[in-house]
Design a protein around this motif. Structure first.
Motif, PDB file in Angstrom:
ATOM      1  N   THR A  12      10.195   8.624   0.703  1.00  0.00           N
ATOM      2  CA  THR A  12      10.999   9.833   0.506  1.00  0.00           C
ATOM      3  C   THR A  12      12.073   9.646  -0.560  1.00  0.00           C
ATOM      4  OG1 THR A  12      12.399   9.138   2.345  1.00  0.00           O
ATOM      5  CG2 THR A  12      10.637  10.707   2.839  1.00  0.00           C
ATOM      6  N   GLN A  13      12.501   8.420  -0.800  1.00  0.00           N
ATOM      7  CA  GLN A  13      13.530   8.170  -1.797  1.00  0.00           C
ATOM      8  C   GLN A  13      12.901   7.607  -3.066  1.00  0.00           C
ATOM      9  OE1 GLN A  13      16.270   5.567   0.161  1.00  0.00           O
ATOM     10  NE2 GLN A  13      17.105   7.183   1.471  1.00  0.00           N
ATOM     11  N   LYS A  14      13.656   7.676  -4.171  1.00  0.00           N
ATOM     12  CA  LYS A  14      13.127   7.181  -5.449  1.00  0.00           C
ATOM     13  C   LYS A  14      12.711   5.724  -5.352  1.00  0.00           C
ATOM     14  CE  LYS A  14      15.314  10.270  -8.735  1.00  0.00           C
ATOM     15  NZ  LYS A  14      16.257  10.409  -9.838  1.00  0.00           N
ATOM     16  N   ARG A  15      13.524   4.924  -4.681  1.00  0.00           N
ATOM     17  CA  ARG A  15      13.236   3.490  -4.597  1.00  0.00           C
ATOM     18  C   ARG A  15      11.945   3.244  -3.822  1.00  0.00           C
ATOM     19  NH1 ARG A  15      17.101  -1.091  -1.908  1.00  0.00           N
ATOM     20  NH2 ARG A  15      15.704  -2.825  -2.267  1.00  0.00           N
ATOM     21  N   SER A  16      11.786   3.924  -2.692  1.00  0.00           N
ATOM     22  CA  SER A  16      10.575   3.708  -1.901  1.00  0.00           C
ATOM     23  C   SER A  16       9.354   4.266  -2.625  1.00  0.00           C
ATOM     24  CB  SER A  16      10.711   4.317  -0.507  1.00  0.00           C
ATOM     25  OG  SER A  16      11.037   5.682  -0.575  1.00  0.00           O
ATOM     26  N   SER A  17       9.527   5.378  -3.348  1.00  0.00           N
ATOM     27  CA  SER A  17       8.408   5.912  -4.136  1.00  0.00           C
ATOM     28  C   SER A  17       8.014   4.933  -5.236  1.00  0.00           C
ATOM     29  CB  SER A  17       8.793   7.251  -4.768  1.00  0.00           C
ATOM     30  OG  SER A  17       8.969   8.226  -3.782  1.00  0.00           O
ATOM     31  N   ALA A  18       9.000   4.275  -5.841  1.00  0.00           N
ATOM     32  CA  ALA A  18       8.720   3.281  -6.883  1.00  0.00           C
ATOM     33  C   ALA A  18       7.992   2.078  -6.290  1.00  0.00           C
ATOM     34  CB  ALA A  18      10.018   2.841  -7.549  1.00  0.00           C
ATOM     35  N   THR A  19       8.355   1.692  -5.062  1.00  0.00           N
ATOM     36  CA  THR A  19       7.685   0.571  -4.392  1.00  0.00           C
ATOM     37  C   THR A  19       6.225   0.900  -4.135  1.00  0.00           C
ATOM     38  OG1 THR A  19       9.750  -0.138  -3.340  1.00  0.00           O
ATOM     39  CG2 THR A  19       7.690  -0.911  -2.333  1.00  0.00           C
ATOM     40  N   VAL A  20       5.966   2.099  -3.617  1.00  0.00           N
ATOM     41  CA  VAL A  20       4.585   2.514  -3.355  1.00  0.00           C
ATOM     42  C   VAL A  20       3.801   2.583  -4.657  1.00  0.00           C
ATOM     43  CG1 VAL A  20       3.136   4.444  -2.585  1.00  0.00           C
ATOM     44  CG2 VAL A  20       5.054   3.689  -1.179  1.00  0.00           C
ATOM     45  N   ALA A  21       4.410   3.136  -5.711  1.00  0.00           N
ATOM     46  CA  ALA A  21       3.731   3.216  -7.012  1.00  0.00           C
ATOM     47  C   ALA A  21       3.388   1.819  -7.538  1.00  0.00           C
ATOM     48  CB  ALA A  21       4.602   3.967  -8.014  1.00  0.00           C
ATOM     49  N   ILE A  52       5.458  -9.065   1.420  1.00  0.00           N
ATOM     50  CA  ILE A  52       4.361  -8.561   2.249  1.00  0.00           C
ATOM     51  C   ILE A  52       4.899  -7.615   3.318  1.00  0.00           C
ATOM     52  CG2 ILE A  52       4.336 -10.481   3.903  1.00  0.00           C
ATOM     53  CD1 ILE A  52       1.214  -8.766   2.455  1.00  0.00           C
ATOM     54  N   GLY A  53       6.126  -7.873   3.783  1.00  0.00           N
ATOM     55  CA  GLY A  53       6.756  -6.989   4.763  1.00  0.00           C
ATOM     56  C   GLY A  53       6.989  -5.595   4.195  1.00  0.00           C
ATOM     57  N   SER A  54       7.424  -5.544   2.930  1.00  0.00           N
ATOM     58  CA  SER A  54       7.631  -4.247   2.284  1.00  0.00           C
ATOM     59  C   SER A  54       6.309  -3.496   2.164  1.00  0.00           C
ATOM     60  CB  SER A  54       8.246  -4.423   0.895  1.00  0.00           C
ATOM     61  OG  SER A  54       9.562  -4.906   0.989  1.00  0.00           O
ATOM     62  N   LEU A  55       5.253  -4.218   1.789  1.00  0.00           N
ATOM     63  CA  LEU A  55       3.944  -3.577   1.668  1.00  0.00           C
ATOM     64  C   LEU A  55       3.533  -2.976   3.012  1.00  0.00           C
ATOM     65  CD1 LEU A  55       0.802  -4.825  -0.165  1.00  0.00           C
ATOM     66  CD2 LEU A  55       0.626  -4.157   2.225  1.00  0.00           C
ATOM     67  N   TYR A  56       3.704  -3.765   4.104  1.00  0.00           N
ATOM     68  CA  TYR A  56       3.280  -3.293   5.420  1.00  0.00           C
ATOM     69  C   TYR A  56       4.163  -2.171   5.965  1.00  0.00           C
ATOM     70  CZ  TYR A  56      -0.325  -6.851   5.915  1.00  0.00           C
ATOM     71  OH  TYR A  56      -1.464  -7.613   5.758  1.00  0.00           O
TER      72      TYR A  56
END
Length: 199
Positions: A12-21, A52-56
């Protein structure tokens, strides 16, 4: 929907969207360069530069990442085709549609080929089916144009035309073709020939 292939948490946030991208692009690069052999969550996380925690946090496993990659590619195609709905000429619309579909598929041909195989292997996914339906509706609107023959409005026309485009482009990919102009010309002849009108 199978929890192993659906997103755990929506960014939902720019940072998390950047992580998913970053995760998705890392996965795409692994599929393009190493294929499915080295395609696992540890490799994807390392290539993306995330833990790996962020990915999961976002994906329960590699199949969920693959599903999101398939959806990402389909979204790009849908967005590229969106202007077709506003063209009054069916002929122009079809030419635009063919060029867009071929360019999208050949933009990253290795990735497209792997994702096609994975889409056939994985169980149905709501997002992918929704996007496929949206793309079919764009094709249907194009075929409903009054300058195209009655055969364009046959119930099976959308599925047949999508199959013609996909089949010919996939075959060209497997042969390693790079001449998009030649391929577009051949696909156009096949599609307009199917409809019984000149390209």
């Amino acid at each position: 929907m199978n929890s192993l292939i659906s997103l755990r948490k929506k960014p939902t946030q720019k940072r998390s969207s950047a992580t998913v991208a970053a995760i998705l692009e890392a996965a795409a690069l692994i599929l393009e360069t190493s294929g499915l052999e080295n395609y696992n969550t540890n490799e994807i996380a390392a290539r993306a530069g995330v833990s790996i925690g962020s990915l999961y946090q976002y994906f329960p496993g590699k199949d969920a990442i693959t599903r999101k990659l398939i959806a990402r590619e389909m979204e790009q195609l849908r967005d590229t085709l969106a202007d077709v709905a506003f063209l009054h000429s069916g002929h122009s619309g079809l030419h635009h549609l063919l060029a867009a579909a071929i360019n999208c598929q050949l933009r990253r041909p290795v990735l497209a080929r792997v994702l096609d195989l994975e889409e056939a292997r994985l169980p149905p996914d709501e997002d992918v089916e929704r996007l496929a339906s949206q793309i079919d509706k764009i094709v249907h609107r194009c075929l409903a144009a009054p300058d195209l023959p009655e055969s364009a409005r046959a119930p099976e026309a959308v599925g047949d035309i999508v199959a013609i485009i996909k089949g010919m482009v996939d075959a060209a990919e497997r042969r390693g073709e790079t001449d998009i102009s030649s391929l577009t010309s051949r696909v156009s002849k096949s599609v307009f020939g199917y409809l019984g009108c000149a390209p």
